[in-house]
Motif scaffolding. Structure first.
Motif, mmCIF file in Angstrom:
data_model
loop_
_atom_site.group_PDB
_atom_site.id
_atom_site.type_symbol
_atom_site.label_atom_id
_atom_site.label_comp_id
_atom_site.label_asym_id
_atom_site.label_seq_id
_atom_site.Cartn_x
_atom_site.Cartn_y
_atom_site.Cartn_z
ATOM 1 N N GLY A 53 0.785 -1.225 0.000
ATOM 2 C CA GLY A 53 0.000 0.000 0.000
ATOM 3 C C GLY A 53 0.816 1.273 0.000
ATOM 4 N N LEU A 54 2.094 1.161 -0.366
ATOM 5 C CA LEU A 54 2.937 2.350 -0.351
ATOM 6 C C LEU A 54 4.048 2.259 -1.384
ATOM 7 C CD1 LEU A 54 5.827 1.489 1.189
ATOM 8 C CD2 LEU A 54 4.312 1.521 3.162
ATOM 9 N N VAL A 55 4.628 3.413 -1.683
ATOM 10 C CA VAL A 55 5.828 3.508 -2.516
ATOM 11 C C VAL A 55 6.786 4.450 -1.805
ATOM 12 C CG1 VAL A 55 6.806 4.306 -4.705
ATOM 13 C CG2 VAL A 55 4.632 3.063 -4.695
ATOM 14 N N SER A 56 8.033 4.018 -1.631
ATOM 15 C CA SER A 56 9.066 4.845 -1.010
ATOM 16 C C SER A 56 9.983 5.400 -2.078
ATOM 17 C CB SER A 56 9.884 4.022 -0.005
ATOM 18 O OG SER A 56 9.064 3.599 1.058
ATOM 19 N N LEU A 57 10.250 6.678 -1.977
ATOM 20 C CA LEU A 57 11.145 7.368 -2.904
ATOM 21 C C LEU A 57 12.297 7.966 -2.118
ATOM 22 C CD1 LEU A 57 8.425 9.374 -4.839
ATOM 23 C CD2 LEU A 57 9.627 7.352 -5.679
ATOM 24 N N THR A 69 7.690 8.629 1.648
ATOM 25 C CA THR A 69 6.910 7.411 1.477
ATOM 26 C C THR A 69 5.463 7.800 1.283
ATOM 27 O OG1 THR A 69 8.420 6.087 2.805
ATOM 28 C CG2 THR A 69 6.198 5.221 2.515
ATOM 29 N N ASN A 70 4.926 7.442 0.134
ATOM 30 C CA ASN A 70 3.530 7.732 -0.207
ATOM 31 C C ASN A 70 2.684 6.536 0.210
ATOM 32 O OD1 ASN A 70 1.911 8.861 -3.302
ATOM 33 N ND2 ASN A 70 1.146 8.749 -1.241
ATOM 34 N N GLY A 71 1.957 6.658 1.314
ATOM 35 C CA GLY A 71 1.099 5.591 1.814
ATOM 36 C C GLY A 71 -0.324 5.731 1.310
ATOM 37 N N GLY A 72 -1.167 4.776 1.692
ATOM 38 C CA GLY A 72 -2.574 4.811 1.320
ATOM 39 C C GLY A 72 -2.835 4.513 -0.137
ATOM 40 N N LEU A 73 -1.900 3.836 -0.793
ATOM 41 C CA LEU A 73 -2.042 3.524 -2.216
ATOM 42 C C LEU A 73 -2.713 2.167 -2.390
ATOM 43 C CD1 LEU A 73 1.486 4.696 -3.427
ATOM 44 C CD2 LEU A 73 -0.668 5.992 -3.450
ATOM 45 N N ASN A 74 -3.284 1.957 -3.556
ATOM 46 C CA ASN A 74 -3.949 0.686 -3.872
ATOM 47 C C ASN A 74 -2.933 -0.328 -4.382
ATOM 48 O OD1 ASN A 74 -6.604 1.583 -3.287
ATOM 49 N ND2 ASN A 74 -6.633 2.652 -5.251
ATOM 50 N N ASN A 75 -2.873 -1.474 -3.724
ATOM 51 C CA ASN A 75 -2.012 -2.552 -4.208
ATOM 52 C C ASN A 75 -2.444 -2.967 -5.607
ATOM 53 O OD1 ASN A 75 -0.440 -2.699 -1.897
ATOM 54 N ND2 ASN A 75 -1.808 -4.137 -0.902
ATOM 55 N N GLY A 76 -1.475 -3.226 -6.457
ATOM 56 C CA GLY A 76 -1.743 -3.661 -7.819
ATOM 57 C C GLY A 76 -1.864 -2.531 -8.825
ATOM 58 N N THR A 77 -1.951 -1.300 -8.364
ATOM 59 C CA THR A 77 -2.046 -0.147 -9.267
ATOM 60 C C THR A 77 -0.646 0.383 -9.535
ATOM 61 O OG1 THR A 77 -4.223 0.457 -8.415
ATOM 62 C CG2 THR A 77 -2.989 2.180 -9.548
ATOM 63 N N LEU A 78 -0.344 0.654 -10.803
ATOM 64 C CA LEU A 78 0.957 1.214 -11.169
ATOM 65 C C LEU A 78 0.907 2.729 -10.995
ATOM 66 C CD1 LEU A 78 3.800 0.668 -12.286
ATOM 67 C CD2 LEU A 78 2.832 0.952 -14.588
ATOM 68 N N TYR A 79 1.820 3.252 -10.183
ATOM 69 C CA TYR A 79 1.913 4.686 -9.925
ATOM 70 C C TYR A 79 3.187 5.232 -10.559
ATOM 71 C CZ TYR A 79 -1.808 4.018 -6.533
ATOM 72 O OH TYR A 79 -3.008 3.710 -5.935
ATOM 73 N N HIS A 80 3.081 6.450 -11.084
ATOM 74 C CA HIS A 80 4.196 7.126 -11.754
ATOM 75 C C HIS A 80 4.502 8.397 -10.969
ATOM 76 C CE1 HIS A 80 3.342 4.384 -15.054
ATOM 77 N NE2 HIS A 80 2.079 4.730 -14.906
ATOM 78 N N PHE A 81 5.777 8.608 -10.672
ATOM 79 C CA PHE A 81 6.210 9.735 -9.853
ATOM 80 C C PHE A 81 7.216 10.591 -10.600
ATOM 81 C CE2 PHE A 81 4.890 6.446 -6.946
ATOM 82 C CZ PHE A 81 4.195 7.137 -5.963
ATOM 83 N N VAL A 82 7.164 11.891 -10.338
ATOM 84 C CA VAL A 82 8.186 12.838 -10.767
ATOM 85 C C VAL A 82 8.491 13.746 -9.586
ATOM 86 C CG1 VAL A 82 7.569 12.798 -13.227
ATOM 87 C CG2 VAL A 82 6.497 14.488 -11.705
ATOM 88 N N VAL A 83 9.652 14.374 -9.614
ATOM 89 C CA VAL A 83 10.056 15.321 -8.584
ATOM 90 C C VAL A 83 10.515 16.592 -9.277
ATOM 91 C CG1 VAL A 83 11.767 15.785 -6.769
ATOM 92 C CG2 VAL A 83 10.770 13.507 -6.983
ATOM 93 N N SER A 84 10.167 17.734 -8.697
ATOM 94 C CA SER A 84 10.740 19.002 -9.147
ATOM 95 C C SER A 84 11.369 19.681 -7.945
ATOM 96 C CB SER A 84 9.681 19.890 -9.802
ATOM 97 O OG SER A 84 8.636 20.200 -8.902
ATOM 98 N N ALA A 85 12.441 20.416 -8.176
ATOM 99 C CA ALA A 85 13.165 21.093 -7.101
ATOM 100 C C ALA A 85 12.683 22.534 -6.990
ATOM 101 C CB ALA A 85 14.660 21.058 -7.394
ATOM 102 N N LEU A 86 12.719 23.052 -5.768
ATOM 103 C CA LEU A 86 12.262 24.412 -5.484
ATOM 104 C C LEU A 86 13.380 25.223 -4.857
ATOM 105 C CD1 LEU A 86 8.958 23.376 -3.663
ATOM 106 C CD2 LEU A 86 9.196 24.035 -6.065
ATOM 107 N N ASN A 87 13.404 26.520 -5.170
ATOM 108 C CA ASN A 87 14.235 27.474 -4.440
ATOM 109 C C ASN A 87 13.570 28.843 -4.548
ATOM 110 O OD1 ASN A 87 14.978 28.613 -6.901
ATOM 111 N ND2 ASN A 87 17.119 28.011 -6.787
#
Length: 120
Positions: free
Chosen positions: A44-48, A83-101
């Motif tokens: 139920g989670l993905v860790s980045l 760590t993004n919790g509360g996700l549905n098992n079996g679903t493919l999730y796509h992540f991106v990151v952007s930096a801030l200043n």
């Protein structure tokens, strides 16, 4: 309009099981290398995890269930772990990151994907 100040000029190597970040000046953007294990799934989670970028005051972590987006901001993070919790098992999730200043936000990184699975 003033030109953006120098922003995250370093190219950083991927660490195993992490998302590597390489950030040129805005509006150039970040890069998440989506090598195997870049986004680590759990029950139920993905860790980045990504390497800190010089000059960044924070990061937007964004997610989509559609490859290539559109992405929604999940969190504004000051650190390089999330760590993004509360996700549905079996679903493919796509992540991106952007930096801030103080100048603004970089472009989105390359995409890293993971599918949470239940513990056996």
């Amino acid at each position: 309009m003033n030109a953006p100040a120098p922003f995250m000029q370093q190219a950083l190597a991927l660490a195993p099981r992490s998302v590597g970040l390489s950030d040129p000046n805005p509006p150039g953007g970040c890069v998440i290398a989506s090598a195997g294990g870049a986004a680590v799934p759990g029950d139920g989670l993905v860790s980045l995890q990504w390497l800190a970028s010089s000059g960044a005051s924070g990061y937007y972590v964004k997610r989509s269930t559609i490859g290539g987006g559109p992405y929604s901001i999940v969190v504004t993070n000051s650190g390089t772990l999330f760590t993004n919790g509360g996700l549905n098992n079996g679903t493919l999730y796509h992540f991106v990151v952007s930096a801030l200043n103080g100048v603004g936000e970089s472009a989105n990184s390359a995409q890293a994907s993971a599918r949470p699975t239940s513990a056996v």
